[in-house]
Design a protein around this motif. Structure first.
Motif, PDB file in Angstrom:
ATOM      1  N   THR A  26     -22.708 -47.097  46.589  1.00  0.00           N
ATOM      2  CA  THR A  26     -22.849 -47.894  45.289  1.00  0.00           C
ATOM      3  C   THR A  26     -22.099 -47.221  44.358  1.00  0.00           C
ATOM      4  N   LEU A  27     -21.083 -48.048  43.720  1.00  0.00           N
ATOM      5  CA  LEU A  27     -20.208 -47.383  42.613  1.00  0.00           C
ATOM      6  C   LEU A  27     -20.714 -47.694  41.281  1.00  0.00           C
ATOM      7  N   VAL A  28     -21.074 -46.919  40.428  1.00  0.00           N
ATOM      8  CA  VAL A  28     -21.596 -47.259  39.035  1.00  0.00           C
ATOM      9  C   VAL A  28     -20.591 -47.106  38.015  1.00  0.00           C
ATOM     10  N   THR A  29     -20.279 -47.961  37.152  1.00  0.00           N
ATOM     11  CA  THR A  29     -19.307 -47.888  36.163  1.00  0.00           C
ATOM     12  C   THR A  29     -20.154 -48.606  34.802  1.00  0.00           C
ATOM     13  N   LEU A  30     -19.331 -48.097  33.823  1.00  0.00           N
ATOM     14  CA  LEU A  30     -19.680 -48.641  32.616  1.00  0.00           C
ATOM     15  C   LEU A  30     -18.697 -49.127  31.886  1.00  0.00           C
ATOM     16  N   ASN A  31     -18.885 -50.600  31.701  1.00  0.00           N
ATOM     17  CA  ASN A  31     -17.911 -51.501  30.836  1.00  0.00           C
ATOM     18  C   ASN A  31     -18.402 -51.768  29.595  1.00  0.00           C
ATOM     19  N   ALA A  32     -17.658 -52.695  28.856  1.00  0.00           N
ATOM     20  CA  ALA A  32     -18.071 -53.263  27.571  1.00  0.00           C
ATOM     21  C   ALA A  32     -19.534 -54.099  27.495  1.00  0.00           C
ATOM     22  N   ALA A  33     -19.921 -54.563  28.810  1.00  0.00           N
ATOM     23  CA  ALA A  33     -21.216 -55.357  28.941  1.00  0.00           C
ATOM     24  C   ALA A  33     -22.398 -54.300  29.593  1.00  0.00           C
ATOM     25  N   GLY A  34     -21.819 -53.002  29.904  1.00  0.00           N
ATOM     26  CA  GLY A  34     -22.986 -52.098  30.172  1.00  0.00           C
ATOM     27  C   GLY A  34     -22.620 -51.710  31.467  1.00  0.00           C
ATOM     28  N   LEU A  35     -23.842 -51.160  32.130  1.00  0.00           N
ATOM     29  CA  LEU A  35     -23.597 -50.624  33.181  1.00  0.00           C
ATOM     30  C   LEU A  35     -23.409 -51.494  34.361  1.00  0.00           C
ATOM     31  N   GLU A  36     -22.807 -51.277  35.215  1.00  0.00           N
ATOM     32  CA  GLU A  36     -22.311 -52.165  36.490  1.00  0.00           C
ATOM     33  C   GLU A  36     -22.283 -51.578  37.952  1.00  0.00           C
ATOM     34  N   ALA A  37     -22.813 -52.013  38.976  1.00  0.00           N
ATOM     35  CA  ALA A  37     -22.926 -51.305  40.244  1.00  0.00           C
ATOM     36  C   ALA A  37     -22.107 -52.420  41.257  1.00  0.00           C
ATOM     37  N   ASN A  38     -21.291 -51.758  41.867  1.00  0.00           N
ATOM     38  CA  ASN A  38     -20.764 -52.762  42.955  1.00  0.00           C
ATOM     39  C   ASN A  38     -20.814 -51.774  44.514  1.00  0.00           C
ATOM     40  N   HIS A  39     -20.872 -52.383  45.436  1.00  0.00           N
ATOM     41  CA  HIS A  39     -21.622 -51.758  46.614  1.00  0.00           C
ATOM     42  C   HIS A  39     -20.216 -52.064  47.525  1.00  0.00           C
ATOM     43  N   ILE A  40     -19.466 -51.002  47.860  1.00  0.00           N
ATOM     44  CA  ILE A  40     -18.312 -50.740  48.505  1.00  0.00           C
ATOM     45  C   ILE A  40     -18.084 -49.745  49.633  1.00  0.00           C
ATOM     46  N   PRO A  41     -17.716 -50.072  50.811  1.00  0.00           N
ATOM     47  CA  PRO A  41     -17.393 -49.056  51.883  1.00  0.00           C
ATOM     48  C   PRO A  41     -16.338 -48.056  51.442  1.00  0.00           C
ATOM     49  N   LEU A  42     -16.362 -46.888  51.451  1.00  0.00           N
ATOM     50  CA  LEU A  42     -15.239 -45.920  51.129  1.00  0.00           C
ATOM     51  C   LEU A  42     -15.170 -44.885  52.252  1.00  0.00           C
ATOM     52  N   VAL A  43     -13.798 -44.513  52.289  1.00  0.00           N
ATOM     53  CA  VAL A  43     -13.326 -43.489  53.174  1.00  0.00           C
ATOM     54  C   VAL A  43     -13.249 -42.097  52.480  1.00  0.00           C
ATOM     55  N   LEU A  44     -13.435 -41.189  52.983  1.00  0.00           N
ATOM     56  CA  LEU A  44     -13.597 -39.843  52.645  1.00  0.00           C
ATOM     57  C   LEU A  44     -12.149 -39.180  53.009  1.00  0.00           C
ATOM     58  N   GLN A  45     -11.400 -38.647  52.116  1.00  0.00           N
ATOM     59  CA  GLN A  45     -10.017 -37.897  52.350  1.00  0.00           C
ATOM     60  C   GLN A  45     -10.166 -36.464  52.047  1.00  0.00           C
ATOM     61  N   ALA A  46     -10.528 -35.649  52.899  1.00  0.00           N
ATOM     62  CA  ALA A  46     -10.766 -34.453  52.697  1.00  0.00           C
ATOM     63  C   ALA A  46      -9.273 -33.896  52.221  1.00  0.00           C
ATOM     64  N   GLN A  47      -9.521 -33.003  51.167  1.00  0.00           N
ATOM     65  CA  GLN A  47      -8.079 -32.207  50.823  1.00  0.00           C
ATOM     66  C   GLN A  47      -8.348 -30.652  50.455  1.00  0.00           C
ATOM     67  N   PRO A  48      -7.618 -29.853  50.780  1.00  0.00           N
ATOM     68  CA  PRO A  48      -7.535 -28.698  50.696  1.00  0.00           C
ATOM     69  C   PRO A  48      -7.923 -28.187  49.078  1.00  0.00           C
ATOM     70  N   ASP A  49      -8.598 -27.363  48.945  1.00  0.00           N
ATOM     71  CA  ASP A  49      -9.156 -26.632  47.444  1.00  0.00           C
ATOM     72  C   ASP A  49      -9.487 -27.882  46.576  1.00  0.00           C
ATOM     73  N   SER A  50     -10.106 -28.675  47.055  1.00  0.00           N
ATOM     74  CA  SER A  50     -10.824 -29.953  46.251  1.00  0.00           C
ATOM     75  C   SER A  50     -12.079 -30.465  46.944  1.00  0.00           C
ATOM     76  N   LEU A  51     -12.943 -31.429  46.366  1.00  0.00           N
ATOM     77  CA  LEU A  51     -14.038 -31.866  46.780  1.00  0.00           C
ATOM     78  C   LEU A  51     -13.773 -33.288  47.632  1.00  0.00           C
ATOM     79  N   GLY A  52     -12.256 -33.602  47.617  1.00  0.00           N
ATOM     80  CA  GLY A  52     -12.014 -34.686  48.265  1.00  0.00           C
ATOM     81  C   GLY A  52     -11.729 -35.875  47.468  1.00  0.00           C
ATOM     82  N   VAL A  53     -11.210 -36.899  47.986  1.00  0.00           N
ATOM     83  CA  VAL A  53     -10.859 -38.389  47.571  1.00  0.00           C
ATOM     84  C   VAL A  53     -11.558 -39.608  48.197  1.00  0.00           C
ATOM     85  N   LEU A  54     -12.274 -40.368  47.419  1.00  0.00           N
ATOM     86  CA  LEU A  54     -12.743 -41.212  48.216  1.00  0.00           C
ATOM     87  C   LEU A  54     -11.799 -42.791  47.907  1.00  0.00           C
TER      88      LEU A  54
END
Length: 214
Positions: A26-54
């Motif tokens: 569940t991807l939660v964002t804030l736009n001009a109309a308020g809070l918005e939630a989108n349901h999206i499958p995400l792949v985790l790309q692990a990266q050294p010295d970081s928490l990763g990228v979705l």
């Protein structure tokens, strides 16, 4: 997310395991109309010295990709195993009756910076990674290359890639740690009887921390 110390999971790799096992986010964002939630499958790309990228994608008709500037902060929620816990299971119910219902669950929250990309090659690589992850459990695995090339190209034109560079991970494993051993044992039995073996195993392996009422 409120996380009492007893339920906190600080290990990044453990949280990554939940993200990989339960990629529907569940991807939660804030736009001009308020809070918005989108349901999206995400792949985790692990990266050294970081928490990763979705990484994932949305339909080009979804305003998510163009209503936020690059590097907008967003919240991504991954829901792990969960189960209602009836107080009838507690062994201590017969002793003093001072028990109430609760819910056991695992949740991972990822904060990060939202970026958008439209590069066709990058989108295709992301689609291939998502497909490979999703198809891994099947004996006959479908691949993007199995579909006609012109069909795939047309579909790629209709989507936009997104990625979230993770800046903070927070994990909560609420699995009966706050119950005495005899209650945890009866919860395990009750969950197993209901076929909730995944949660029963979490209570068995993760619930035995020093008792703390919260």
């Amino acid at each position: 997310m409120y996380v009492p110390e007893l339920f906190a999971e600080p290990d990044t790799e453990v949280m990554h395991e939940v993200i990989r096992a339960r990629p529907m986010a569940t991807l939660v964002t804030l736009n001009a109309a308020g809070l918005e939630a989108n349901h999206i499958p995400l792949v985790l790309q692990a990266q050294p010295d970081s928490l990763g990228v979705l990484q994932g994608h949305v339909a080009r008709s979804n305003p998510l990709w163009h209503e936020h500037p690059q590097n907008t902060e967003v919240l991504v929620i991954f829901q792990g195993p969960e189960s209602y816990v009836t107080p009838s299971w507690y062994a201590s119910k017969a002793e003093h009756g001072k028990v109430v219902p609760t819910w056991n669950y695992v949740s991972v929250h990822a904060r990060g910076k939202l970026r958008v990309f439209e590069d066709v090659g990058q989108i295709r690589s992301q689609l291939e990674a998502l497909t490979a992850q999703s198809e891994a459990a099947f004996a006959h695995q479908w691949r993007v290359s199995d579909a006609p090339q012109d069909f795939v190209e047309k579909l790629i034109e209709s989507i936009v890639g997104i990625e979230i560079v993770i800046t903070e991970l927070k994990g909560k494993w609420k699995v009966s740690q706050n119950r005495p051993p005899e209650d945890r044992a009866s919860v395990i039995a009750g969950l197993s009887e209901m076929g909730k073996e995944e949660m029963a195993d979490l209570v068995r392996t993760r619930g035995g921390k020093p008792n703390q009422q919260t």
